[in-house]
Structures are given as structure tokens and as C-alpha cells.
Motif scaffolding. Structure first.
Motif, PDB file in Angstrom:
ATOM      1  N   LEU A 221       0.826  -1.203   0.000  1.00 42.22           N
ATOM      2  CA  LEU A 221       0.000   0.000   0.000  1.00 42.22           C
ATOM      3  C   LEU A 221       0.868   1.264   0.000  1.00 42.22           C
ATOM      4  CD1 LEU A 221      -2.817  -1.012   2.538  1.00 42.22           C
ATOM      5  CD2 LEU A 221      -3.045  -0.725   0.063  1.00 42.22           C
ATOM      6  N   ASN A 222       1.948   1.239   0.775  1.00 45.52           N
ATOM      7  CA  ASN A 222       2.844   2.404   0.819  1.00 45.52           C
ATOM      8  C   ASN A 222       3.506   2.644  -0.535  1.00 45.52           C
ATOM      9  OD1 ASN A 222       2.330   2.937   3.516  1.00 45.52           O
ATOM     10  ND2 ASN A 222       4.038   1.684   4.257  1.00 45.52           N
ATOM     11  N   LYS A 223       3.951   1.577  -1.167  1.00 40.73           N
ATOM     12  CA  LYS A 223       4.583   1.716  -2.474  1.00 40.73           C
ATOM     13  C   LYS A 223       3.555   2.162  -3.518  1.00 40.73           C
ATOM     14  CE  LYS A 223       8.264   0.987  -3.436  1.00 40.73           C
ATOM     15  NZ  LYS A 223       9.447   1.872  -3.411  1.00 40.73           N
ATOM     16  N   SER A 224       2.335   1.663  -3.414  1.00 43.86           N
ATOM     17  CA  SER A 224       1.281   2.074  -4.351  1.00 43.86           C
ATOM     18  C   SER A 224       1.014   3.560  -4.237  1.00 43.86           C
ATOM     19  CB  SER A 224      -0.013   1.295  -4.073  1.00 43.86           C
ATOM     20  OG  SER A 224       0.161  -0.085  -4.305  1.00 43.86           O
ATOM     21  N   GLN A 225       0.976   4.076  -3.003  1.00 37.23           N
ATOM     22  CA  GLN A 225       0.777   5.505  -2.787  1.00 37.23           C
ATOM     23  C   GLN A 225       1.944   6.313  -3.338  1.00 37.23           C
ATOM     24  OE1 GLN A 225      -2.695   5.670  -2.158  1.00 37.23           O
ATOM     25  NE2 GLN A 225      -1.892   7.530  -1.188  1.00 37.23           N
ATOM     26  N   GLU A 226       3.142   5.804  -3.161  1.00 39.28           N
ATOM     27  CA  GLU A 226       4.323   6.485  -3.682  1.00 39.28           C
ATOM     28  C   GLU A 226       4.250   6.623  -5.199  1.00 39.28           C
ATOM     29  OE1 GLU A 226       8.986   5.347  -4.508  1.00 39.28           O
ATOM     30  OE2 GLU A 226       8.077   4.618  -2.646  1.00 39.28           O
ATOM     31  N   TYR A 227       3.907   5.539  -5.878  1.00 36.00           N
ATOM     32  CA  TYR A 227       3.842   5.578  -7.340  1.00 36.00           C
ATOM     33  C   TYR A 227       2.698   6.449  -7.834  1.00 36.00           C
ATOM     34  CZ  TYR A 227       7.326   1.870  -7.456  1.00 36.00           C
ATOM     35  OH  TYR A 227       8.488   1.155  -7.310  1.00 36.00           O
ATOM     36  N   LYS A 228       1.600   6.461  -7.083  1.00 35.47           N
ATOM     37  CA  LYS A 228       0.473   7.312  -7.458  1.00 35.47           C
ATOM     38  C   LYS A 228       0.873   8.795  -7.366  1.00 35.47           C
ATOM     39  CE  LYS A 228      -3.517   5.994  -6.090  1.00 35.47           C
ATOM     40  NZ  LYS A 228      -4.709   5.664  -5.246  1.00 35.47           N
ATOM     41  N   LEU A 229       1.619   9.146  -6.312  1.00 32.95           N
ATOM     42  CA  LEU A 229       2.079  10.518  -6.145  1.00 32.95           C
ATOM     43  C   LEU A 229       3.056  10.906  -7.257  1.00 32.95           C
ATOM     44  CD1 LEU A 229       2.314  13.138  -4.484  1.00 32.95           C
ATOM     45  CD2 LEU A 229       4.088  12.012  -3.119  1.00 32.95           C
ATOM     46  N   ILE A 230       3.956   9.993  -7.594  1.00 36.87           N
ATOM     47  CA  ILE A 230       4.936  10.276  -8.643  1.00 36.87           C
ATOM     48  C   ILE A 230       4.246  10.429 -10.000  1.00 36.87           C
ATOM     49  CG2 ILE A 230       6.902   9.346  -9.910  1.00 36.87           C
ATOM     50  CD1 ILE A 230       7.564  10.519  -7.182  1.00 36.87           C
ATOM     51  N   ASP A 231       3.248   9.585 -10.265  1.00 42.47           N
ATOM     52  CA  ASP A 231       2.496   9.712 -11.520  1.00 42.47           C
ATOM     53  C   ASP A 231       1.848  11.095 -11.623  1.00 42.47           C
ATOM     54  OD1 ASP A 231       3.123   7.194 -12.436  1.00 42.47           O
ATOM     55  OD2 ASP A 231       1.322   6.249 -11.619  1.00 42.47           O
ATOM     56  N   LYS A 232       1.331  11.569 -10.493  1.00 45.39           N
ATOM     57  CA  LYS A 232       0.723  12.908 -10.463  1.00 45.39           C
ATOM     58  C   LYS A 232       1.772  13.976 -10.774  1.00 45.39           C
ATOM     59  CE  LYS A 232      -1.508  16.205  -7.327  1.00 45.39           C
ATOM     60  NZ  LYS A 232      -1.972  16.456  -5.930  1.00 45.39           N
TER      61      LYS A 232
END
Length: 284
Positions: A221-232
Motif C-alpha cells: 500500500l505504501n509503495k502504491s501511494q508512492e507511485y500514485k504521487l509520482i504519476d501525479k
């Protein structure tokens, strides 16, 4: 009327005409200064470049021995071109910083920043840097060297924008290409890292695996949030580059009417948009 009084009256009349002439031709460069300043401070791009360079450091723990060998080769390639990628960004930022200062009233000295630009770029087909980007980088660097060395101001804004627009637009195009490369690399990393969890977690169904699975899910979940933020951030970086490109184009097209209310409002709007994008890029 005596001769002295006539001379005094003529002098006063001439002074009035001169002041009226100055008022009529005065051009406010506040919006130019604010737009250029916001463009230079957009931020985010350097962080994305560094993240691209450090891809291997993040993905290495999740790689198989066979995949690790290929990843090391890609890591060497990324590190070899990193300085060139950063130089492209630095040239655009320094151009905008210089333009903002030219549009101000204070003299300036940015000569030390010229040393940070490096010795030139190298063409790289994999990264998308082409000969036209190298030529534009060289041209913009020469323009900056002249502008910064002389410290001239006033009408120099017109000269700067007119002479620099083509090369600037080409380099912004290069930054678009590099941002797409960063996003593609990040997508591959995301598939590598999260893919392991997608495969392994369903098979870890023994009672003794419960704590391990829980920790793995939290990490996922933490890594998923990280990648979502980077995509943004990739999306925001591209929006910012678009605003810089369009704003400078508007400036180039209206050099003879910078005091026009519509032009000033448009440049001010670009500046506001860039500041909002910068706030988004700075969000954690």
C-alpha cells in the motif's frame, strides 16, 4: 514677455512634452517578471530527473539475479546521461531567471550560474536527445552568456525573448521527451516492484505467514501511494512545461504591445497557473 521668461516657459513646455512622451511609451514589465520568475521556480523536474537516475537503487531488492544483471546495465546508461538531462533543465531555468531580472530594475550578476551548465550535450537516441536539441542548447547558452556578461536591461527583454524563443521552445520540447521517458521508466519499475506482491501474497496462506503477509500488504500500500504521487508529479510537470512554452510564445508574439491590458492579464494568468502547479509538485 522678456527673453528669460520666454526661455523658462519653453523649457517647462519641453519638459512637459518629454514627460508625457515617457508616460505614453512606458511599458510595465511586472507581468513579464512574474511569469519568468514563476517559470524558473516551477521545480519538480530536477527531482524527477534524480528519481530516474536512482531507479536501480529502489528496484534492486525486488529483482531476480537474471533481472539484476540487465538492471545494472540500464543503471549505468541512466547515470551516463543524467548530467546532460540536468543541463537541459538548468539552461531553461537560467534563461527564465535572467529574463525575470532583465524585466526588473536591479542590476544582476548570474555569471557563476553559467559554470553549472556544463560543457555541452551529447546526442542519445535512447533518451530522445537529438542534434537539434544540442544546437538549441548551444544557442541558448551563448545568448545567456552575452546577456549575463553585459548585465544589460530595459529593452534587452525584447532582444532576449526574440533571440531566445526558438531555442527555448526546442529545449522545452526536449524536457517533454525526457519527462515521458521518466514516466515510462517509473511505470516499468512499478510493475517490477508491485508485481512481486501480486504474485507472492496469494500463495502465502499458511498460518505462520500471517504476520509476514500483513507486513507485505502494508508495504504494498505504501509503495502504491508512492507511485500514485509520482504519476501525479509527471502529469503536473508536463502541465508546467506547457504553461512555460505557451506563456513565452505569447510574450514573443506581443513584444510590441506588452503594455496592452489583455497581454498583461494573459501573462499574469500563466504566472498564477505556474505557481499553483508548483504547489502541487511540492505536495508530499
Amino acid at each position: 514677455m522678456s527673453l528669460p521668461r520666454r526661455c523658462s516657459a519653453l523649457a517647462a513646455f519641453a519638459t512637459t512634452l518629454l514627460l508625457q512622451g515617457c508616460a505614453g511609451t512606458h511599458v510595465s514589465l511586472q507581468e513579464v517578471r512574474e511569469f519568468a520568475g514563476a517559470s524558473a521556480k516551477l521545480g519538480g523536474y530536477a527531482e524527477l530527473s534524480t528519481r530516474y537516475r536512482d531507479t536501480y537503487l529502489r528496484e534492486q531488492p525486488y529483482l531476480t539475479p537474471a533481472a539484476d544483471k540487465i538492471a545494472k546495465e540500464n543503471d549505468a546508461k541512466r547515470r551516463a546521461v543524467y548530467e546532460d538531462f540536468i543541463s537541459v533543465q538548468k539552461s531553461v531555468v537560467l534563461y527564465m531567471n535572467t529574463l525575470a531580472l532583465l524585466a526588473g530594475e536591479d542590476r544582476f550578476d548570474l555569471s557563476t550560474q553559467l559554470d553549472d551548465l556544463g560543457n555541452g550535450l551529447k546526442a542519445n537516441t535512447e533518451s530522445g536527445l537529438e542534434q537539434r536539441h544540442i544546437t538549441a542548447y548551444t544557442g541558448l547558452t551563448r545568448l545567456l552568456t552575452r546577456a549575463i556578461a553585459s548585465g544589460y536591461q530595459g529593452r534587452s527583454v525584447e532582444t532576449m525573448v526574440r533571440d531566445g524563443d526558438a531555442d527555448l521552445q526546442t529545449l522545452i520540447g526536449a524536457m517533454f521527451s525526457l519527462t515521458r521517458l521518466y514516466a515510462k521508466t517509473n511505470e516499468n519499475e512499478k510493475k517490477t516492484v508491485l508485481g512481486i506482491f501480486d504474485i507472492e501474497i496469494p500463495y502465502a496462506n499458511r498460518p505462520n505467514d500471517r504476520m509476514l503477509v500483513t507486513l507485505a500488504k502494508v508495504h504494498y500500500l505504501n509503495k502504491s501511494q508512492e507511485y500514485k504521487l509520482i504519476d501525479k508529479r509527471y502529469a503536473l510537470a508536463q502541465q508546467g512545461l506547457t504553461k512555460v512554452s505557451l506563456g513565452h510564445q505569447k510574450l514573443r508574439e506581443n513584444l510590441d504591445k506588452l503594455s496592452n491590458d489583455e497581454v498583461r492579464r494573459t501573462l499574469a494568468a500563466f504566472g498564477r497557473d505556474l505557481r499553483m502547479i508548483r504547489e502541487g509538485l511540492n505536495e508530499n
